[in-house]
Design an enzyme around this catalytic site. Structure first.
Site, PDB file in Angstrom:
ATOM      1  N   TYR A 111       0.863  -1.022   0.063  1.00 33.97           N
ATOM      2  CA  TYR A 111      -0.065  -0.039   0.026  1.00 33.97           C
ATOM      3  C   TYR A 111       0.895   1.263  -0.015  1.00 33.97           C
ATOM      4  O   TYR A 111       1.200   1.705   1.196  1.00 33.97           O
ATOM      5  CB  TYR A 111      -1.081   0.006   1.203  1.00 33.97           C
ATOM      6  CG  TYR A 111      -2.259  -0.967   0.847  1.00 33.97           C
ATOM      7  CD1 TYR A 111      -2.035  -2.310   0.840  1.00 33.97           C
ATOM      8  CD2 TYR A 111      -3.165  -0.302   0.475  1.00 33.97           C
ATOM      9  CE1 TYR A 111      -2.946  -3.177   0.538  1.00 33.97           C
ATOM     10  CE2 TYR A 111      -4.411  -1.159   0.136  1.00 33.97           C
ATOM     11  CZ  TYR A 111      -4.207  -2.670   0.108  1.00 33.97           C
ATOM     12  OH  TYR A 111      -5.340  -3.541  -0.173  1.00 33.97           O
ATOM     13  N   LYS A 140       3.349 -15.181  -0.209  1.00 34.24           N
ATOM     14  CA  LYS A 140       3.881 -15.645  -1.831  1.00 34.24           C
ATOM     15  C   LYS A 140       5.426 -15.826  -1.731  1.00 34.24           C
ATOM     16  O   LYS A 140       6.020 -15.159  -2.267  1.00 34.24           O
ATOM     17  CB  LYS A 140       3.500 -14.528  -2.671  1.00 34.24           C
ATOM     18  CG  LYS A 140       3.872 -14.569  -4.093  1.00 34.24           C
ATOM     19  CD  LYS A 140       2.841 -15.605  -4.917  1.00 34.24           C
ATOM     20  CE  LYS A 140       3.087 -15.719  -6.214  1.00 34.24           C
ATOM     21  NZ  LYS A 140       2.431 -16.929  -6.875  1.00 34.24           N
ATOM     22  N   ASP A 158      -2.116 -17.725  -4.393  1.00 32.06           N
ATOM     23  CA  ASP A 158      -2.724 -18.109  -5.685  1.00 32.06           C
ATOM     24  C   ASP A 158      -3.638 -19.225  -5.292  1.00 32.06           C
ATOM     25  O   ASP A 158      -4.677 -19.515  -5.624  1.00 32.06           O
ATOM     26  CB  ASP A 158      -1.797 -18.011  -6.612  1.00 32.06           C
ATOM     27  CG  ASP A 158      -0.655 -18.519  -6.687  1.00 32.06           C
ATOM     28  OD1 ASP A 158      -0.212 -18.537  -5.423  1.00 32.06           O
ATOM     29  OD2 ASP A 158       0.319 -18.791  -7.417  1.00 32.06           O
ATOM     30  N   ASP A 206      -6.852  -8.292   1.807  1.00 38.52           N
ATOM     31  CA  ASP A 206      -8.063  -7.221   1.238  1.00 38.52           C
ATOM     32  C   ASP A 206      -8.784  -8.132   0.145  1.00 38.52           C
ATOM     33  O   ASP A 206      -9.921  -8.199  -0.067  1.00 38.52           O
ATOM     34  CB  ASP A 206      -7.235  -6.152   0.619  1.00 38.52           C
ATOM     35  CG  ASP A 206      -8.273  -5.073   0.302  1.00 38.52           C
ATOM     36  OD1 ASP A 206      -9.299  -5.121   0.743  1.00 38.52           O
ATOM     37  OD2 ASP A 206      -7.820  -4.112  -0.373  1.00 38.52           O
ATOM     38  N   ASP A 263     -12.481 -10.022   0.199  1.00 37.06           N
ATOM     39  CA  ASP A 263     -13.559 -10.079  -0.709  1.00 37.06           C
ATOM     40  C   ASP A 263     -14.315 -11.067  -1.297  1.00 37.06           C
ATOM     41  O   ASP A 263     -15.431 -11.485  -1.461  1.00 37.06           O
ATOM     42  CB  ASP A 263     -13.316  -9.115  -1.964  1.00 37.06           C
ATOM     43  CG  ASP A 263     -13.643  -7.610  -1.551  1.00 37.06           C
ATOM     44  OD1 ASP A 263     -13.761  -7.129  -0.569  1.00 37.06           O
ATOM     45  OD2 ASP A 263     -13.968  -6.784  -2.493  1.00 37.06           O
TER      46      ASP A 263
END
Ligand code: NAD
Length: 357
Positions: A130, A183, A216, A240, A244
């Site tokens: 961010y 990751k 992933d 984030d 969702d």
């Protein structure tokens, strides 16, 4: 408890009215002695004060026990030098709200495309990918030439440790299972550090089972078998995105509740955005903000050792479950009520809720 309430942009004013009605009912029923102070941020503040957020507002929020922040049209805010500051970033950073707790679950009576599940995404909130919050000064995005852009991602030991601890502490009171999502196959140094620190913290919680997945693959596992997960701990952007996904798997993004918590402050905030495509139509699902507010009351209960707040939170959550079963809900989850009607119906339902402990 003193609460500052900011309606926000887009669907914010609609879902805030519904949330306030429920909160006021909870205040009466559980004798919470709440004071709710309405303030503005986002487009309304930009128009009035030349900035989406102000130092004066931060002072008021600092002096309060909690903040309810409606969704913000962050994408519209491009230039901080013109007062276009991302209000979410502003409060998360200024109040050091490092843990973004985003529960998601399936509900009886609500069709979900996946197996029943009940999990929580614990997302680091103050650094990561961010650009607007990972530098002491300036911004983590650079335009090197008109055709070359660089975005920087910051990961620190302190932030990894505290988010990991939040996740393991939460898991201890749930199904005692933490999944670390990373990751580290590509981001070998930064996510290598994140995963190592999470495993180190795990040693303090021997009763909690721990595993880890690459982000992933995790997206696929969440769709394939969300019931296999309990608490998911991850860095800012992965959290984030995955939250969702889990909200939508539970039935709708309109159910996406979250609380942003630090040591001394907390902010209730729906996980979704200002939904301009449905703003002003009285069709937005207010449960996201209502359930976020319940999480804020729960946080306040732990912090101040006042059980009536936890009871109010539990009752709001139960009333929402009953409303879903009775289809007293908005169209996104199969009902035919408007946003404000959902708030009124839920406030009314709260009076008849009985919690059996
Ligand atoms: P969004 O989350 O606003 O909407 C995505 C989809 O979900 C849309 O179809 C929308 O109609 C639907 N939706 C969202 N909330 C809903 C609700 N309560 N009930 C029913 N349906 C709902 O994402 P977006 O359209 O990409 O972003 C719109 C704006 O919100 C952008 O400016 C973005 O930057 C901002 N944003 C803000 C926050 C925040 O304030 N925390 C979070 C995400 C996005």
């Amino acid at each position: 408890m003193k609460i500052v309430m900011i309606a926000g942009d887009g669907i914010g004013p609609e879902i805030s009215v519904a949330t306030k009605e429920v909160l006021e009912a909870a205040n009466k029923i559980f004798k919470l002695n709440l004071t709710i102070e309405d303030e503005i941020a986002g487009h309304e503040s930009l128009k009035k004060y030349g900035s989406t957020v102000t130092a004066e507002l931060l002072k008021k929020v600092n002096a309060a026990d909690g903040l309810i922040l409606g969704p913000m049209s962050t994408y519209d805010f491009k230039d901080e030098s013109k007062g276009e500051i991302n209000p979410s970033k502003f409060f998360r950073k200024s109040l050091d709200l490092y843990a973004n707790i985003r529960p998601a679950k399936t509900y009886p009576g609500l069709k979900s495309p996946v197996h029943d599940f009940d999990l929580v995404v614990v997302r680091e909130n103050t650094e990561g990918f961010y650009a607007d919050r990972n530098m002491e000064e300036g911004n983590g995005e650079i335009l090197v030439t008109p055709d070359v852009a660089i975005s920087l991602r910051r990961i620190t030991r302190q932030c990894c440790e505290r988010i990991a601890r939040s996740a393991f502490e939460l898991a201890r009171s749930r199904k005692k299972h933490v999944t670390i999502v990373h990751k580290a196959n590509v981001l070998k140094i930064a996510d290598g550090m994140f995963i190592k620190i999470c495993h180190d913290v795990a040693k303090e919680f021997p009763e909690v089972k721990v595993d880890d997945f690459i982000v992933d693959a995790m997206a696929a596992h969440l769709v394939r078998a969300p019931q296999n997960f309990d608490v998911i701990v991850t860095t800012n952007m992965f959290g984030d995105i995955l939250s969702d996904l889990t909200a939508e798997l539970s039935g709708s993004l309109g159910l996406a509740a979250s609380v942003n918590a630090g040591l001394n402050h907390a902010m209730a905030q729906a996980a979704h955005g200002s939904a301009p495509d449905i703003a002003g139509k009285n069709i937005a699902n207010p449960f996201s903000l209502i359930l976020s507010t319940a999480l804020l009351l729960e946080w306040h209960s732990h912090r101040s050792n006042k059980p009536e707040f936890a009871l109010a939170a539990k009752s709001i959550m139960l009333a929402a479950e009953q409303a879903i079963l009775a289809q007293n809900v908005t169209a996104d989850i199969g009902g035919n009520l408007g946003t404000t009607q959902v708030g009124s119906a839920l406030a009314k339902r709260l009076y008849s809720i009985e919690i059996l402990d």
